[in-house]
Design a protein around this motif. Sequence first.
Motif, PDB file in Angstrom:
ATOM      1  N   SER A  76       8.980  -0.165   4.852  1.00  0.00           N
ATOM      2  CA  SER A  76       9.502  -0.457   6.192  1.00  0.00           C
ATOM      3  C   SER A  76       9.455  -1.962   6.432  1.00  0.00           C
ATOM      4  O   SER A  76       8.649  -2.669   5.831  1.00  0.00           O
ATOM      5  CB  SER A  76       8.713   0.289   7.271  1.00  0.00           C
ATOM      6  N   TYR A  77      10.328  -2.393   7.304  1.00  0.00           N
ATOM      7  CA  TYR A  77      10.362  -3.802   7.687  1.00  0.00           C
ATOM      8  C   TYR A  77       9.623  -4.049   8.998  1.00  0.00           C
ATOM      9  O   TYR A  77       9.138  -5.133   9.237  1.00  0.00           O
ATOM     10  CB  TYR A  77      11.812  -4.283   7.811  1.00  0.00           C
ATOM     11  N   GLN A  78       9.573  -3.040   9.870  1.00  0.00           N
ATOM     12  CA  GLN A  78       8.875  -3.146  11.139  1.00  0.00           C
ATOM     13  C   GLN A  78       8.005  -1.912  11.324  1.00  0.00           C
ATOM     14  O   GLN A  78       8.540  -0.859  11.650  1.00  0.00           O
ATOM     15  CB  GLN A  78       9.870  -3.271  12.293  1.00  0.00           C
ATOM     16  N   PRO A  79       6.735  -1.939  11.037  1.00  0.00           N
ATOM     17  CA  PRO A  79       6.012  -3.087  10.511  1.00  0.00           C
ATOM     18  C   PRO A  79       6.283  -3.275   9.018  1.00  0.00           C
ATOM     19  O   PRO A  79       6.684  -2.337   8.322  1.00  0.00           O
ATOM     20  CB  PRO A  79       4.541  -2.711  10.746  1.00  0.00           C
ATOM     21  N   TRP A  80       6.046  -4.473   8.571  1.00  0.00           N
ATOM     22  CA  TRP A  80       6.230  -4.824   7.163  1.00  0.00           C
ATOM     23  C   TRP A  80       5.275  -3.994   6.314  1.00  0.00           C
ATOM     24  O   TRP A  80       4.060  -4.029   6.511  1.00  0.00           O
ATOM     25  CB  TRP A  80       5.968  -6.312   6.980  1.00  0.00           C
ATOM     26  N   ARG A  81       5.834  -3.198   5.391  1.00  0.00           N
ATOM     27  CA  ARG A  81       5.002  -2.349   4.534  1.00  0.00           C
ATOM     28  C   ARG A  81       5.608  -2.304   3.132  1.00  0.00           C
ATOM     29  O   ARG A  81       6.708  -1.792   2.948  1.00  0.00           O
ATOM     30  CB  ARG A  81       4.895  -0.945   5.103  1.00  0.00           C
ATOM     31  N   HIS A  95      -4.470   4.688   4.161  1.00  0.00           N
ATOM     32  CA  HIS A  95      -5.831   4.182   3.990  1.00  0.00           C
ATOM     33  C   HIS A  95      -5.960   3.311   2.753  1.00  0.00           C
ATOM     34  O   HIS A  95      -7.058   2.872   2.420  1.00  0.00           O
ATOM     35  CB  HIS A  95      -6.820   5.345   3.909  1.00  0.00           C
ATOM     36  N   GLY A  96      -4.849   3.058   2.057  1.00  0.00           N
ATOM     37  CA  GLY A  96      -4.885   2.267   0.838  1.00  0.00           C
ATOM     38  C   GLY A  96      -5.053   0.786   1.137  1.00  0.00           C
ATOM     39  O   GLY A  96      -5.199   0.362   2.289  1.00  0.00           O
ATOM     40  N   ALA A  97      -5.015  -0.004   0.108  1.00  0.00           N
ATOM     41  CA  ALA A  97      -5.162  -1.444   0.249  1.00  0.00           C
ATOM     42  C   ALA A  97      -4.018  -1.997   1.103  1.00  0.00           C
ATOM     43  O   ALA A  97      -2.906  -1.475   1.094  1.00  0.00           O
ATOM     44  CB  ALA A  97      -5.163  -2.107  -1.123  1.00  0.00           C
ATOM     45  N   ALA A  98      -4.308  -3.065   1.826  1.00  0.00           N
ATOM     46  CA  ALA A  98      -3.288  -3.683   2.677  1.00  0.00           C
ATOM     47  C   ALA A  98      -2.196  -4.305   1.828  1.00  0.00           C
ATOM     48  O   ALA A  98      -2.462  -4.857   0.759  1.00  0.00           O
ATOM     49  CB  ALA A  98      -3.947  -4.749   3.545  1.00  0.00           C
ATOM     50  N   ALA A  99      -0.988  -4.213   2.307  1.00  0.00           N
ATOM     51  CA  ALA A  99       0.147  -4.847   1.625  1.00  0.00           C
ATOM     52  C   ALA A  99       0.105  -6.355   1.872  1.00  0.00           C
ATOM     53  O   ALA A  99      -0.473  -6.820   2.850  1.00  0.00           O
ATOM     54  CB  ALA A  99       1.443  -4.271   2.151  1.00  0.00           C
ATOM     55  N   PRO A 100       0.701  -7.122   0.988  1.00  0.00           N
ATOM     56  CA  PRO A 100       0.727  -8.569   1.195  1.00  0.00           C
ATOM     57  C   PRO A 100       1.507  -8.927   2.454  1.00  0.00           C
ATOM     58  O   PRO A 100       2.365  -8.173   2.904  1.00  0.00           O
ATOM     59  CB  PRO A 100       1.430  -9.108  -0.056  1.00  0.00           C
TER      60      PRO A 100
END
Length: 132
Positions: free
Chosen positions: A75-80, A123-128
């Motif tokens: 997704s772009y909003q929110p950025w994922r 719940h995974g690691a945050a995206a950059p």
Amino acid sequence: MTLTPEQVEYLNSQTLGRLATVDRHGAPQNNPVTFRYNPELGAIDIGGHNLGASRKFRNLAGNNWVAFVVDDIASYQPWRVRCLEIRGRAETLSVAEPLRPGFSTELIRIHPDRILDFGLTAHGAAAPERPQ
């Protein structure tokens, strides 16, 4: 090494990845490829048109270590951003059922030794951070 159910689900939702190989002189090569997850072997099967004549197929004769990446923007909003990287050893198969209609009978099969991912679960690691 075994993929998690989330990793398998992600792979099954995608059709394009990138395969990195190394030639006999140590130069890296990275190409987009089509693939499928092979649940019987826990492996990644890569196919293509005239795959046996490709540089990536030849590279594996001298060095069968590979890195394979599948990623996308969920997704772009929110950025994922989602990403799955598989490192391991690959084997070349010359007589296999084609991965897709029109593909050659050659196949590259990746056996995972290391699996890294981010963004596949809530719940995974945050995206950059999204680039500006």
